[in-house]
Design an enzyme around this catalytic site. Structure first.
Site, short mmCIF file in Angstrom:
data_model
loop_
_atom_site.label_atom_id
_atom_site.label_comp_id
_atom_site.label_asym_id
_atom_site.label_seq_id
_atom_site.Cartn_x
_atom_site.Cartn_y
_atom_site.Cartn_z
N HIS A 287 0.81 -1.22 0.00
CA HIS A 287 0.00 0.00 0.00
C HIS A 287 0.84 1.27 0.00
O HIS A 287 0.29 2.37 -0.02
CB HIS A 287 -0.91 0.01 1.23
CG HIS A 287 -2.35 -0.26 0.91
ND1 HIS A 287 -2.74 -1.27 0.08
CD2 HIS A 287 -3.49 0.37 1.29
CE1 HIS A 287 -4.06 -1.27 -0.03
NE2 HIS A 287 -4.54 -0.27 0.69
N ARG A 290 0.10 3.76 -2.74
CA ARG A 290 -1.23 4.36 -2.56
C ARG A 290 -1.18 5.42 -1.46
O ARG A 290 -1.76 6.50 -1.59
CB ARG A 290 -2.23 3.25 -2.21
CG ARG A 290 -3.70 3.67 -2.12
CD ARG A 290 -4.54 2.41 -2.08
NE ARG A 290 -5.92 2.60 -1.68
CZ ARG A 290 -6.92 2.90 -2.50
NH1 ARG A 290 -6.67 3.11 -3.79
NH2 ARG A 290 -8.16 3.02 -2.06
#
Length: 348
Positions: A287, A290
């Site tokens: 992640h 992101r």
């Protein structure tokens, strides 16, 4: 079953029999309800049984002492759930595999044995094995969701885990890449043996999408300077505009139909991070791009509502964790605290 002849009434709903035993005879649901009978050796035992029935009925209107136990095993319930519902889910196969693994670890209990206490004991064994709170929270979420669906489909009468709560987790620090780290990271990827790693990472860093959303892109999803993300985590599609440069980079020497990218970039991604001396926190590795997009978007004074749409979050609460990176976030704290006001008074 033939009962000995009643001799005399010994108490409410209790009869003394010819053989000096005592028969409890009552209808918990009124005159037209099922007749419940049981013989006891003593009047005291008969009274305890009778009073116990009334107490349980008062606590649970659906209580029925003669209700047949549901002896279906957890594995058979998983089979039913898979047949009736799992195929509708995007990750149905993954969920089924997870449920079967939990079933095996739990010992495949029969449904009538499953209770909140039973699961909590199983969960504690999992924690004692070194598993994280987050992992056992996922265990509970998968099982509760399955039971809820089976109740909705009238396959079960109740969810035995409905009262079990998830553990409250401390929100971890958001790890993101600074601009200098992004530069080092992309430079490493350009020298990677993976043909797709650089382009996939650019997509993630420029749109805030998840790695798997970028890796599974098809040619038809990139049109007119916009990427249309489909088959997302929450099953809702979203469109994010991209630069002309990225649009050309994506389509350069790529298939004109079907999937744009081939093998997974995970290995190349981790190698590039190691070579660029970037530490990946446990649980945030996939992640991190992101997070990086979201943090830099807010630092550039982006709208939190726009960020919610770009990331595809169903609720604003999920996006608000990035609000702290906006330059004006809680800015009044600097000028409206008592020390600042004292200094203003001195200068005035």
């Amino acid at each position: 079953m033939a009962y000995p002849k009643k001799n005399q009434k010994a108490d409410n709903h209790i009869w003394r029999l010819e053989d000096n035993r005592y028969l409890v005879e009552l209808r918990l649901d009124g005159g037209y309800g099922k007749l419940h009978r049981k013989i006891h050796d003593t009047l005291r035992a008969a009274k305890i049984y009778r009073d116990g029935l009334f107490a349980k009925k008062a606590a649970d209107a659906d209580f029925n002492p003669h209700k047949k136990r549901d002896k279906r095993t957890l594995s058979s319930l998983i089979d039913t759930w898979e047949m009736l519902f799992a195929r509708e889910l995007k990750d149905g196969q993954k969920r089924t595999s997870k449920l079967r693994f939990l079933c095996q670890e739990w010992g495949n209990p029969e449904y009538h044995h499953i209770s909140a206490r039973h699961f909590i004991e199983f969960r504690q064994r999992r924690l004692d094995q070194g598993l994280s709170l987050n992992t056992v929270n996922h265990d509970l979420a998968y099982l509760k969701a399955m039971f809820n669906k089976l109740v909705k489909l009238k396959e079960l009468t109740d969810n035995p885990l409905k009262e079990v709560e998830l553990f409250t987790l401390e929100q971890s620090e958001i790890r993101y890449l600074e601009l200098s780290e992004i530069n080092r990271f992309l430079n490493e990827l350009q020298h990677s043996t993976s043909r797709d790693a650089y382009v996939v990472s650019r997509i993630c860093l420029e749109t805030g999408c998840r790695i798997n959303e970028a890796q599974t892109l098809r040619n038809s999803q990139v049109k007119g300077g916009v990427i249309q993300f489909a088959r997302t985590k929450n099953s809702e599609s979203r469109a994010v505009p991209i630069s002309k440069e990225l649009d050309q980079l994506i389509k350069q020497d790529r298939p004109r139909r079907g999937k744009l990218f081939g093998a997974s970039i995970t290995k190349a991604f981790k190698t590039a991070c190691n070579n660029a001396h970037i530490d990946l926190p446990k649980g945030q590795a996939t992640h991190i791009m992101r997070h990086s997009f979201s943090v830099h978007f807010m630092r550039a004074k982006g709208s939190i509502l726009d960020l919610q749409k770009i990331l595809g979050h169903k609720t604003l609460a999920m996006t608000l964790r990035y609000a702290q990176f906006h330059p004006d976030y809680l800015a009044d704290a600097k000028i409206k605290n008592p020390i600042a006001q004292m200094q203003q008074n001195k200068n005035s």
